[in-house]
Design a protein around this motif. Structure first.
Motif, PDB file in Angstrom:
ATOM      1  N   GLN A 181      20.069  26.261 -14.252  1.00 39.29           N
ATOM      2  CA  GLN A 181      20.536  27.611 -13.935  1.00 39.29           C
ATOM      3  C   GLN A 181      21.447  27.606 -12.713  1.00 39.29           C
ATOM      4  N   ASP A 233      22.115  25.772 -19.338  1.00 40.67           N
ATOM      5  CA  ASP A 233      20.802  26.078 -19.889  1.00 40.67           C
ATOM      6  C   ASP A 233      20.495  25.103 -21.016  1.00 40.67           C
ATOM      7  N   ASP A 285      15.153  15.427 -16.537  1.00 42.34           N
ATOM      8  CA  ASP A 285      13.884  15.217 -15.833  1.00 42.34           C
ATOM      9  C   ASP A 285      13.922  13.906 -15.051  1.00 42.34           C
ATOM     10  N   LEU A 310       8.093  25.956 -20.279  1.00 39.97           N
ATOM     11  CA  LEU A 310       8.627  26.989 -19.388  1.00 39.97           C
ATOM     12  C   LEU A 310       7.788  28.260 -19.490  1.00 39.97           C
ATOM     13  N   THR A 311       7.406  28.616 -20.696  1.00 33.99           N
ATOM     14  CA  THR A 311       6.556  29.796 -20.905  1.00 33.99           C
ATOM     15  C   THR A 311       5.191  29.606 -20.269  1.00 33.99           C
ATOM     16  N   SER A 321      14.728  23.876 -15.466  1.00 36.15           N
ATOM     17  CA  SER A 321      15.372  25.185 -15.601  1.00 36.15           C
ATOM     18  C   SER A 321      16.106  25.573 -14.326  1.00 36.15           C
ATOM     19  N   LYS A 322      15.487  25.318 -13.201  1.00 36.59           N
ATOM     20  CA  LYS A 322      16.077  25.707 -11.914  1.00 36.59           C
ATOM     21  C   LYS A 322      17.404  24.999 -11.661  1.00 36.59           C
ATOM     22  N   ALA A 374       9.187  21.615 -16.449  1.00 40.25           N
ATOM     23  CA  ALA A 374      10.088  22.523 -17.170  1.00 40.25           C
ATOM     24  C   ALA A 374      10.752  23.493 -16.197  1.00 40.25           C
ATOM     25  N   GLU A 375       9.989  23.983 -15.236  1.00 38.77           N
ATOM     26  CA  GLU A 375      10.551  24.923 -14.269  1.00 38.77           C
ATOM     27  C   GLU A 375      11.589  24.250 -13.373  1.00 38.77           C
ATOM     28  N   ASP A 422       4.921  25.205 -16.731  1.00 37.67           N
ATOM     29  CA  ASP A 422       4.879  23.773 -16.438  1.00 37.67           C
ATOM     30  C   ASP A 422       5.863  23.427 -15.319  1.00 37.67           C
ATOM     31  N   TYR A 471      10.098  21.857 -24.089  1.00 43.33           N
ATOM     32  CA  TYR A 471      10.647  22.463 -22.876  1.00 43.33           C
ATOM     33  C   TYR A 471      10.398  23.970 -22.854  1.00 43.33           C
ATOM     34  N   TRP A 472      10.767  24.655 -23.942  1.00 43.24           N
ATOM     35  CA  TRP A 472      10.622  26.117 -23.955  1.00 43.24           C
ATOM     36  C   TRP A 472       9.156  26.531 -23.883  1.00 43.24           C
TER      37      TRP A 472
END
Length: 267
Positions: free
Chosen positions: A135, A140, A160, A120-121, A131-132, A127-128, A124, A116-117
């Motif tokens: 958040q 988190d 997911d 996100l970096t 995260s959305k 993952a985004e 992807d 996941y991390w």
């Protein structure tokens, strides 16, 4: 430090090998999974390919020791004729199998949290999206596996699936209900609970309020709710997610005369 092996063996060669010169030995290799090959093929890039590990055969051909799915994807790609390879000379089939075991046994699996991390970096989409929604609910993902704190989760796969099955709205509401019910529980944001609540909310969007759901489950500890669900599962079978959905629905419906909820719909 434990004793270091100083018998390194013959140094492998780094070569580009034709894909049609490579074979898979079914005596020790796992069955090729078509969906993994397709995934590699759709995202094929040399930057992500690495090198396959091959064993040189006496007939001039090569056997795959590690990387058969990447090799198969390369075979199916119209623009690829060769793959980068670490070529090892093994004495026999047993030596190949031993290398296969060592490479796969000693490799540390990448956890869903690490994926996941990294995703996100890398930007992807999945993952985004995860995260959305997290958040938006004040939640988190844990920084690493085992680092539990309130409002953090490691249930990447479940979130997911919730987003794809029930949508961002129902998933966000499920997260908020759990936060409100057990704000200090470091392990409350577990996948089965998020999924069960999102399923109920999506099927009963107008009939079910978040406040009523919180009131229904808050008096129960997470352990009691899980035990209640397990009792359902022993009676009627099914998945842990479905059993938990039934348990929550029963608690919600208790004492009501209208707006009963069931797994599929409100009545």
């Amino acid at each position: 430090m434990s004793e270091i092996n100083r018998e390194l063996g013959e140094r492998p060669a780094l070569e580009w090998i034709g894909v049609d010169q490579i074979d898979v030995d079914g005596n020790y290799q796992r069955e090729i999974k078509a969906h993994l090959v397709d995934k590699i093929l759709r995202r094929f890039s040399w930057a992500k390919f690495g090198a396959v590990v091959l064993s040189r055969q006496s007939n001039g051909r090569f056997s795959v020791v590690e990387g058969q799915h990447r090799w198969k994807a390369a075979c199916l790609h119209p623009d690829i004729e060769q793959v980068p390879a670490v070529v090892v000379n093994h004495k026999d089939l047993a030596g190949e199998a031993e290398s296969f075991l060592a490479i796969n046994r000693d490799r540390m699996a990448v956890t869903s949290v690490e994926q996941y991390w990294a995703g996100l970096t890398a930007g992807d989409d999945n993952a985004e999206a995860i995260s959305k929604v997290l958040q938006s609910a004040g939640c988190d993902v844990v920084p690493a596996q085992g680092h539990y704190r309130p409002n953090l989760t490691n249930s990447i796969g479940a979130i997911d699936r919730c987003l794809k099955r029930y949508g961002a709205g129902a998933t966000r509401r499920a997260l908020l209900v759990i936060r409100a019910a057990w704000p200090d529980d470091a392990k409350s944001l577990r996948g089965t609970l998020i999924t069960a609540l999102a399923r109920i909310i999506r099927a009963n969007e107008k009939a079910v309020t978040d406040a009523d759901l919180v009131s229904a489950i808050r008096p129960q500890s997470l352990a009691k709710l899980t035990a209640h669900a397990e009792a359902f599962r022993k009676l009627s079978g099914g998945s842990a997610e479905t059993a938990l959905t039934k348990a929550i629905a029963e608690l919600y419906n208790k004492g009501r005369r209208t707006n009963f909820i069931y797994i599929g719909e409100a009545r």
